[in-house]
Design a protein around this motif. Structure first.
Motif, short mmCIF file in Angstrom:
data_model
loop_
_atom_site.label_atom_id
_atom_site.label_comp_id
_atom_site.label_asym_id
_atom_site.label_seq_id
_atom_site.Cartn_x
_atom_site.Cartn_y
_atom_site.Cartn_z
N THR A 241 0.84 -1.11 0.05
CA THR A 241 0.02 0.04 0.02
C THR A 241 1.00 1.38 -0.09
OG1 THR A 241 -1.87 1.43 1.35
CG2 THR A 241 -0.39 -0.09 2.61
N SER A 242 0.15 2.34 -0.74
CA SER A 242 0.82 3.59 -0.66
C SER A 242 0.84 4.32 0.84
CB SER A 242 0.48 4.30 -1.74
OG SER A 242 -0.99 4.27 -1.76
N LYS A 243 -0.31 3.96 1.56
CA LYS A 243 -0.70 4.80 2.67
C LYS A 243 -0.09 4.32 4.01
CE LYS A 243 -3.63 7.37 -0.03
NZ LYS A 243 -4.80 7.01 -0.63
N GLU A 244 0.40 5.04 4.66
CA GLU A 244 0.75 4.69 5.96
C GLU A 244 -0.43 4.04 6.79
OE1 GLU A 244 3.11 7.59 7.97
OE2 GLU A 244 3.59 6.09 9.61
N HIS A 245 -1.50 4.85 6.91
CA HIS A 245 -2.53 4.15 7.95
C HIS A 245 -3.07 2.89 7.38
CE1 HIS A 245 -5.17 6.20 4.68
NE2 HIS A 245 -6.27 5.55 5.41
N LEU A 246 -2.96 2.78 6.13
CA LEU A 246 -3.64 1.54 5.76
C LEU A 246 -2.47 0.27 6.21
CD1 LEU A 246 -5.27 2.03 2.32
CD2 LEU A 246 -6.31 1.67 4.23
N PHE A 247 -1.34 0.53 5.88
CA PHE A 247 -0.47 -0.47 6.20
C PHE A 247 -0.48 -0.82 7.69
CE2 PHE A 247 3.97 -1.25 7.83
CZ PHE A 247 4.29 -2.42 7.20
#
Ligand SMILES: Cc1ncc(COP(=O)(O)O)c(C=O)c1O
Length: 414
Positions: A241-247
């Protein structure tokens, strides 16, 4: 019993908390705890770290590691898994990647971690049967609403977005007709609303041919059982993922679900990624050659390969894929179900088996196997255009001439 005597330098060394030297301990204790002192090494090949737990010097060290994704317990991750994940993340161009015990473990982690009762998902049809089942049987049980749209049309997703839409699920090239989603448009659609998550199952292409995150998609999912592993010898999945919160959410849910990849499989996966580009170049050139061959064959009704100009989304495939069009195709033989079955049972070099993406060529008959009565309903099969004469073909890296000869002799049997 003879005691194994260590060189003096090792025998006298102590760990950081001053373990007693081995000669002071009983046999039983030495049998359990004997380890050579750790030396700093820099191996060329990735190592397999099998430990399930890690020694701490202090309680504070544990707390610090827990808060900073250090290694404390292997359900939370370990160096072998991180090696595979790091390598895939480099190829996908993400903020971060996690590896899972199967592609379905990755699929279920996205859906369980991101959705709650009352949320709405839009998913294409056809989609991988496991994903469809999970949405229908697990997510609907939690009152998550699902709208199914025709595969390959970003417009259909856009038309069906509602206030409670939380996630758009795409698969490209899609199983089994290799339908292409314009990832650029799909990524853009996801960005039109705060909090809307776009996911692309990129398994049929893998990162050599397609990197969904680079097109603005939030999550790229791969069943690494296929091309990334590449040898039909592991089950594995990955989320990039490109998104820290999703990671962060995926990481937390992976621990709760306990679906991390085992170190042995992570090792094989990492090894697979090292030769991905070489294998994919051959999968893709073999597939292009055989797609042209099949297209001209009198017993073949039509061929679905994104690299052929006759493919309905060939222009989109040119935009979103690179380095060729991967090794997956499907084609319809004339003569319906019996002809399809005769063909898959007549191949000799190519094998009759489900799954895909390994070095050996595989064929299967979707209407009775992967998309048969046990997996999906007649209506879903019809909606997905999965006709009785359809063959799914995972083109391997064998001699293309041997593969062509094998296809020719099997088609002659129809
Ligand atoms: C497109 C696609 N996505 C996901 C999966 C699930 O992967 P796994 O079998 O590794 O759980 C598969 C498996 O065939 C697949 O083809």
């Amino acid at each position: 019993m003879q005691v194994f005597s260590l060189p003096t330098k090792m025998a006298s060394s102590t760990d950081s908390r001053g373990s007693p030297p081995p000669e002071d301990l009983h046999f039983d204790t030495r049998a359990v705890i004997a380890r050579p002192p750790r030396v700093s090494i820099n191996p060329v090949a990735p190592s397999i770290e099998t430990t399930s737990t890690y020694v701490m010097d202090t309680v504070d060290e544990f707390v610090h590691k827990l808060e900073n994704k250090g290694y404390i317990y292997s359900r939370h991750g370990g160096p072998t898994q991180d090696g595979a994940a790091y390598s895939i993340n480099q190829l996908e161009g993400g903020f971060g990647t996690l590896v899972f015990s199967s592609g379905m473990a990755a699929v279920s982690t996205i859906l369980l971690s991101q959705l709650k009762g009352g949320d709405h998902v839009i998913c294409q049809m056809p989609v991988y049967a496991g994903t469809m089942k999970f949405l229908q049987r697990a997510m609907m049980k939690f009152d998550v609403e699902v709208t199914w749209v025709k595969a390959g049309s970003v417009e259909e997703y856009a038309k069906n977005i509602k206030d409670n839409t939380k996630l758009l699920w795409g698969e490209s090239p899609a199983n089994p007709l290799c339908t292409i989603l314009d990832l650029e448009e799909f990524g853009r659609l996801g960005q039109t609303r705060e909090g809307l998550i776009t996911v692309v199952d990129s398994t049929f292409a893998g990162p050599y041919h397609q990197q969904p995150l680079r097109h603005g998609v939030d999550v790229s999912m791969n069943s690494c059982t296929k091309y990334l592993g590449g040898h039909c010898d592991i089950l594995a999945g990955a989320l990039s993922t490109s998104k820290e919160h999703l990671f962060e959410t995926f990481y937390t849910w992976q621990q709760m679900l306990g679906n991390n990849l085992s170190p042995f499989d992570a090792f094989l996966l990492h090894r697979g990624t090292q030769s991905l580009h070489v294998r994919m170049a051959r999968h893709s050139s073999n597939a292009m050659h055989l797609a042209h061959f099949l297209q001209k064959h009198p017993k073949v009704e039509r061929v679905f390969y994104p690299g052929l100009p006759s493919h309905p989304q060939h222009e989109a495939a040119k935009r979103v894929m690179g380095n060729g069009y991967s090794g997956m195709m499907s084609f319809e033989v004339k003569g319906g179900e019996q002809a399809g079955k005769t063909f898959v049972e007549s191949v000799r070099v190519i094998k009759l088996a489900v799954s895909l993406g390994g070095v050996e060529s595989l064929v299967e008959h979707p209407a009775t196997m992967t998309h048969g009565r046990y997996m999906i309903s007649d209506l879903e099969r019809e909606m997905g255009n999965i006709t009785p004469g359809l063959i799914r073909f995972s083109v391997g890296i064998e001699s293309v001439q041997d593969l062509e000869n094998d296809l020719a002799q099997a088609l002659d049997k129809i």
